[in-house]
Design a protein around this motif. Structure first.
Motif, PDB file in Angstrom:
ATOM      1  N   UNK A 136       0.759  -1.123   0.025  1.00 22.56           N
ATOM      2  CA  UNK A 136      -0.162   0.038   0.089  1.00 22.56           C
ATOM      3  C   UNK A 136       0.926   1.315  -0.090  1.00 22.56           C
ATOM      4  N   UNK A 137       0.346   2.285  -0.798  1.00 23.43           N
ATOM      5  CA  UNK A 137       1.171   3.491  -0.643  1.00 23.43           C
ATOM      6  C   UNK A 137       0.640   4.331   0.606  1.00 23.43           C
ATOM      7  N   UNK A 138       1.790   4.909   0.793  1.00 29.58           N
ATOM      8  CA  UNK A 138       1.714   5.673   2.236  1.00 29.58           C
ATOM      9  C   UNK A 138       0.529   6.874   1.842  1.00 29.58           C
ATOM     10  N   UNK A 174       1.555   1.999  10.322  1.00 26.83           N
ATOM     11  CA  UNK A 174       3.152   2.061  10.328  1.00 26.83           C
ATOM     12  C   UNK A 174       3.563   3.484  10.170  1.00 26.83           C
ATOM     13  N   UNK A 175       4.583   3.924  10.848  1.00 21.87           N
ATOM     14  CA  UNK A 175       5.302   5.318  10.707  1.00 21.87           C
ATOM     15  C   UNK A 175       6.687   4.933  10.380  1.00 21.87           C
ATOM     16  N   UNK A 176       7.314   5.166   9.186  1.00 22.49           N
ATOM     17  CA  UNK A 176       8.494   4.979   8.872  1.00 22.49           C
ATOM     18  C   UNK A 176       9.328   6.153   8.514  1.00 22.49           C
ATOM     19  N   UNK A 177      10.610   6.258   8.670  1.00 17.10           N
ATOM     20  CA  UNK A 177      11.535   7.159   8.629  1.00 17.10           C
ATOM     21  C   UNK A 177      12.496   6.941   7.707  1.00 17.10           C
ATOM     22  N   UNK A 178      12.717   7.812   6.609  1.00 19.36           N
ATOM     23  CA  UNK A 178      13.980   7.605   5.582  1.00 19.36           C
ATOM     24  C   UNK A 178      14.678   8.813   5.548  1.00 19.36           C
ATOM     25  N   UNK A 283       8.851  11.250   6.339  1.00 23.59           N
ATOM     26  CA  UNK A 283       8.164  10.505   7.231  1.00 23.59           C
ATOM     27  C   UNK A 283       7.074  10.039   6.471  1.00 23.59           C
ATOM     28  N   UNK A 284       6.984   8.819   6.396  1.00 23.95           N
ATOM     29  CA  UNK A 284       5.847   7.873   5.746  1.00 23.95           C
ATOM     30  C   UNK A 284       4.881   7.536   6.590  1.00 23.95           C
ATOM     31  N   UNK A 285       3.532   7.774   6.518  1.00 26.17           N
ATOM     32  CA  UNK A 285       2.541   7.072   7.363  1.00 26.17           C
ATOM     33  C   UNK A 285       1.523   6.147   6.505  1.00 26.17           C
ATOM     34  N   UNK A 286       1.591   4.942   6.764  1.00 28.51           N
ATOM     35  CA  UNK A 286       0.371   4.013   6.192  1.00 28.51           C
ATOM     36  C   UNK A 286      -0.717   3.583   7.135  1.00 28.51           C
TER      37      UNK A 286
END
Length: 301
Positions: A136-138, A174-178, A283-286
């Motif tokens: 799934x896209x953020x 999910x919260x991911x950091x890039x 910061x990506x939020x899914x």
């Protein structure tokens, strides 16, 4: 007033109205769109495990395989895929539509607990899971920059303050950091200097591991008062690491600064992110699975 009376008194008009409704329904039926790929939200859980320094082959055999054996016994599992790369294992579990995502979460946690004895003892953190589909896209992507502080400090603030607050919101899976700007102390060993003292990289690693440990120190128990020893042995800056004693040679200490260069930097300086032309932390939020949204509306027992 009888609602059927107008239709009984006008049978011809009633027949024409019914015929018109029948024709309109027939035309509308053939105009209905049909989706070849209907939107079906399968309950999906992603399990992520970090094993720094391991090759893809070691990660697959030491981390991915034991977890897969445990997850394969979970009831309701319809599909399991895994990806093993350098230092990272990703396992995606897809369950049947009839299984509640919260029940699947409990089964996954039980599988992780059962696999602990088969996993390497030097894993930095246990496997973590999130109720989200990696395909799934953020739903929201934030690019965060600062002109007043370095990106390593920005990422530290996001990781410790912003991301945990966003993760607590209902519907966030999910919260991911890039961006790869997580602060760290980089130690670049000099193999020639190590060999001149009869040391190896494993000796260096062991000394560093033992030098930065935040453990219990005990207490002083006297006749009149008791004093708890409160001291933190963790090292956080490059200056703190320079005087670590690696070994003793000829009755003299061999310090870390004698066999390596120590600098303040980031964990991986080969990763970066930009917002247009400006270096940033992404910061990506899914979202969570829609099937798990309904669990928030259930009354408490």
């Amino acid at each position: 007033m009888n609602p059927s009376r107008p239709f009984i008194l006008r049978p011809v008009a009633t027949s024409l109205l019914m015929a018109a409704m029948f024709l309109a329904g027939g035309v509308a039926f053939f105009q209905l769109p049909i989706s070849a790929l209907p939107e079906v939200d399968y309950p999906t859980i992603q399990v992520l495990t970090f094993y720094p320094g391991a090759s893809p082959e070691v990660t697959a055999s030491a981390v991915t395989a034991p977890l897969e054996r445990q997850f394969g016994q979970v009831a309701g599992l319809s599909q399991m895929t895994s990806t093993s790369s350098g230092g990272t294992s990703v396992i995606v579990l897809q369950f049947s539509l009839t299984l509640n995502i919260d029940v699947a979460e409990e089964e996954v946690q039980s599988g992780i607990n059962a696999a602990q004895s088969y996993l390497p003892s030097n894993l930095p953190t246990p496997p973590v899971y999130s109720k989200t589909n990696p395909a799934d896209a953020p739903v929201l992507t934030l690019a965060i920059t600062s002109d007043a502080m370095p990106l390593s400090k920005v990422e530290d603030l996001i990781d410790t303050r912003l991301a945990p607050k966003i993760s607590q919101l209902n519907g966030v899976g999910l919260v991911s950091i890039s961006g790869g700007q997580k602060p760290a102390v980089r130690i670049q060993a000099n193999p020639v200097a190590l060999s001149s003292y009869g040391l190896g990289l494993e000796d260096l690693r062991t000394a560093l591991t033992q030098a930065s440990v935040n453990a219990a120190k005990g207490n002083f128990d006297g006749p009149h008062q008791d004093y708890q020893i409160n001291a933190n042995d963790q090292l956080v800056t490059s200056a703190d690491y320079r005087d670590i004693v690696i070994a003793y040679r000829n009755n003299a200490p061999v310090m870390l600064k004698d066999v390596a260069s120590i600098v303040d930097g980031v964990e991986n300086n080969n990763l970066a992110a930009w917002e247009n032309d400006t270096p940033a932390v992404i910061l990506n939020i899914q979202r969570r699975s829609r099937r798990s949204f309904r669990s928030f509306s259930r009354p408490c027992r």
